[in-house]
Each structure stands twice: as C-alpha cells, then as structure tokens.
Design an enzyme around this catalytic site. Structure first.
Site, PDB file in Angstrom:
ATOM      1  N   GLY A   1       0.845  -1.212   0.119  1.00 60.76           N
ATOM      2  CA  GLY A   1      -0.054  -0.040   0.073  1.00 60.76           C
ATOM      3  C   GLY A   1       0.838   0.973   0.033  1.00 60.76           C
ATOM      4  O   GLY A   1       2.030   1.328   0.527  1.00 60.76           O
ATOM      5  N   GLU A  27      -1.069   0.277   3.852  1.00 62.44           N
ATOM      6  CA  GLU A  27      -0.340  -0.697   4.239  1.00 62.44           C
ATOM      7  C   GLU A  27      -1.243  -1.636   4.984  1.00 62.44           C
ATOM      8  O   GLU A  27      -1.376  -2.848   5.064  1.00 62.44           O
ATOM      9  CB  GLU A  27       1.031  -0.347   4.857  1.00 62.44           C
ATOM     10  CG  GLU A  27       1.999   0.205   3.938  1.00 62.44           C
ATOM     11  CD  GLU A  27       2.750  -0.634   3.121  1.00 62.44           C
ATOM     12  OE1 GLU A  27       2.197  -1.900   3.007  1.00 62.44           O
ATOM     13  OE2 GLU A  27       3.698  -0.325   2.327  1.00 62.44           O
ATOM     14  N   ASP A  64       6.038  -5.196   3.005  1.00 63.13           N
ATOM     15  CA  ASP A  64       7.224  -4.757   2.819  1.00 63.13           C
ATOM     16  C   ASP A  64       7.262  -3.687   3.978  1.00 63.13           C
ATOM     17  O   ASP A  64       8.140  -2.705   3.834  1.00 63.13           O
ATOM     18  CB  ASP A  64       7.828  -4.224   1.566  1.00 63.13           C
ATOM     19  CG  ASP A  64       6.662  -3.148   0.822  1.00 63.13           C
ATOM     20  OD1 ASP A  64       6.154  -2.583   1.577  1.00 63.13           O
ATOM     21  OD2 ASP A  64       6.807  -3.379  -0.408  1.00 63.13           O
ATOM     22  N   HIS A 105      11.080  -4.364  -3.457  1.00 63.57           N
ATOM     23  CA  HIS A 105      11.760  -3.979  -4.816  1.00 63.57           C
ATOM     24  C   HIS A 105      13.205  -4.802  -4.960  1.00 63.57           C
ATOM     25  O   HIS A 105      14.170  -3.906  -5.272  1.00 63.57           O
ATOM     26  CB  HIS A 105      11.753  -2.625  -4.964  1.00 63.57           C
ATOM     27  CG  HIS A 105      10.639  -1.645  -5.099  1.00 63.57           C
ATOM     28  ND1 HIS A 105       9.563  -2.385  -5.975  1.00 63.57           N
ATOM     29  CD2 HIS A 105      10.034  -0.768  -4.271  1.00 63.57           C
ATOM     30  CE1 HIS A 105       8.545  -1.407  -5.759  1.00 63.57           C
ATOM     31  NE2 HIS A 105       8.734  -0.569  -4.857  1.00 63.57           N
TER      32      HIS A 105
END
Length: 230
Positions: free
Chosen positions: A95, A133, A155, A209
């Site tokens: 998010g 999130e 994450d 990422h």
C-alpha cells in the site's frame, strides 16, 4: 529535519521534516519525496474495493538503489513477465500514497505454488501510506480461508512491528500509547483482531523491490488506480 533514510527507488539519502516525524511517530517512508510524486497524467480515481479496476495515469521511471533504472507503476502483466524471484506461496500485500498524505491504493494477492488463488485491491482519494499498508494486510488476512496455514508478507516493517510488538500493550491500555492516542487505531485494531483470531496465519516482513515476483505484483495492484489497466 528528523533522521536520515535511504530511498528504495533511487538510493538517495533523505530526511523527514520534524513536523511529519511528530505526526507519524515511527513511520519511515520507503521512498524520497521525488519518487513519491505521481506520474505525469496520473489522476485521482473513484474509491475502489475488491477487484476494483478504476484508474488512470501513466508509468514513471526512477533510478534503482544500485544506480540502474527501474520502472514504477507496472501493470500486473508486466510484473509477471519481468520478475520471477522470491517466495512462491503466501499472501503478499502492499500500500502507498502519492504524495503522502494524498491519493493512495492498496493490493493483496494470495498465491499457492506460484499461481494466483485470489486477490483484492482498491484505493482512496485522500489517505496515507500507513493506512494503505494496514488496509492491504486486513484484506490479505481475509483472502485466506479460516484454518489454512499461510504467511502474509508485507514490505512495511512498521506494520509488522505494530501488530507483533506494540499492539498487545496498546490493547491493554485501552488502545492508547503511553504518549497519547494510537495512530490509525481503527485499522490497527481490525488487523490485530484478525491476527489474534488466526494463529495459523503468520505475518512476515519482506524487502521491497528486490525482485520478489509477488511482492512486485502486490505493488502493481496497489497502484492500479493510477492506470487504465490493472
């Protein structure tokens, strides 16, 4: 300015204004302000829910943490073509808000043996990174059938620490911190209740990422409102 952090998109060091750090204690944005800016042509979409395909906007390019270029705001099809690493089972959530606070989105995908079992996504016209999130994690719990063991990946270290470290003591104090009210208490309570009721579901942090396919897929779902296609 308060503290220094490293942007996960471009690798530059940046600091939060003291006013932001005071308003959102403990929050660390994953990206610098430049990388949080929406792409040119991106527009706010209507609020979405499960399987919401509204949106608009284009992709942008940013410098990766190792100096190379990476493309943000990918579609899920582009993610599946480009990424193949990371865990192949579990629920992956993401998010964000662009800018923060500002328009934001969330996404959650349930995967078994590298295959999508279920997914959900949506957005809000005015929100924060943390709220998105938490919303994604709530949706992630709801994707897993009761009694089914699973790992939910996010994450956001802040979200993991909120539920696994701090929420129990906040609950004992009537959902208050020692220093004042709990930020986003509505979402924190909803997520904590799910975590307490579902011991077979484990919450785990995953780095953003780094090429993990389904983490990138969740990111694509969370930005779907900014594009014409999911």
């Amino acid at each position: 300015m308060s503290g220094e952090h490293t942007c996960v998109s471009c690798g530059t060091r940046f600091s939060l204004p003291a006013s932001v750090a005071e308003r959102y204690p403990g929050w660390v944005p994953p990206r610098c302000r430049d990388c949080h800016r929406p792409a040119e042509g991106g527009g706010a979409a209507q609020t979405g829910g499960r399987a919401d395909r509204t949106g608009g906007g284009g992709a942008k390019r940013a410098r990766g943490r190792r100096g190379g270029a990476r493309e943000d705001n990918l579609t899920v099809a582009e993610v599946l073509e480009r990424y193949h690493g990371g865990p192949t089972d579990g629920v992956f959530t993401d998010g964000s808000a662009h800018p923060n606070p500002g328009p934001g989105g969330w996404g959650a995908v349930y995967v078994i043996d590298d295959t999508v079992v279920d997914e959900a996504w949506g957005h809000e016209p005015q929100t924060t990174n943390n709220r998105m999130e938490l919303t994604a994690l709530i949706a992630g719990f709801d994707l897993v059938p009761e009694g089914t063991p699973a790992t939910i990946y996010t994450d956001s270290r802040l979200a993991v620490d909120t539920i696994t470290k701090w929420a129990p003591s906040w609950q004992r104090r009537g959902w208050r911190r020692k220093t004042g009210p709990v930020e986003n208490v509505d979402l924190v309570r909803a997520l904590f209740e799910r975590a307490q009721a579902r011991p077979e579901v484990r919450l785990e942090w995953i780095a953003a990422h780094t090429g993990a396919r389904w983490n990138e897929y969740a990111d694509a779902l969370s930005t779907a409102y900014r594009r014409e296609t999911r």
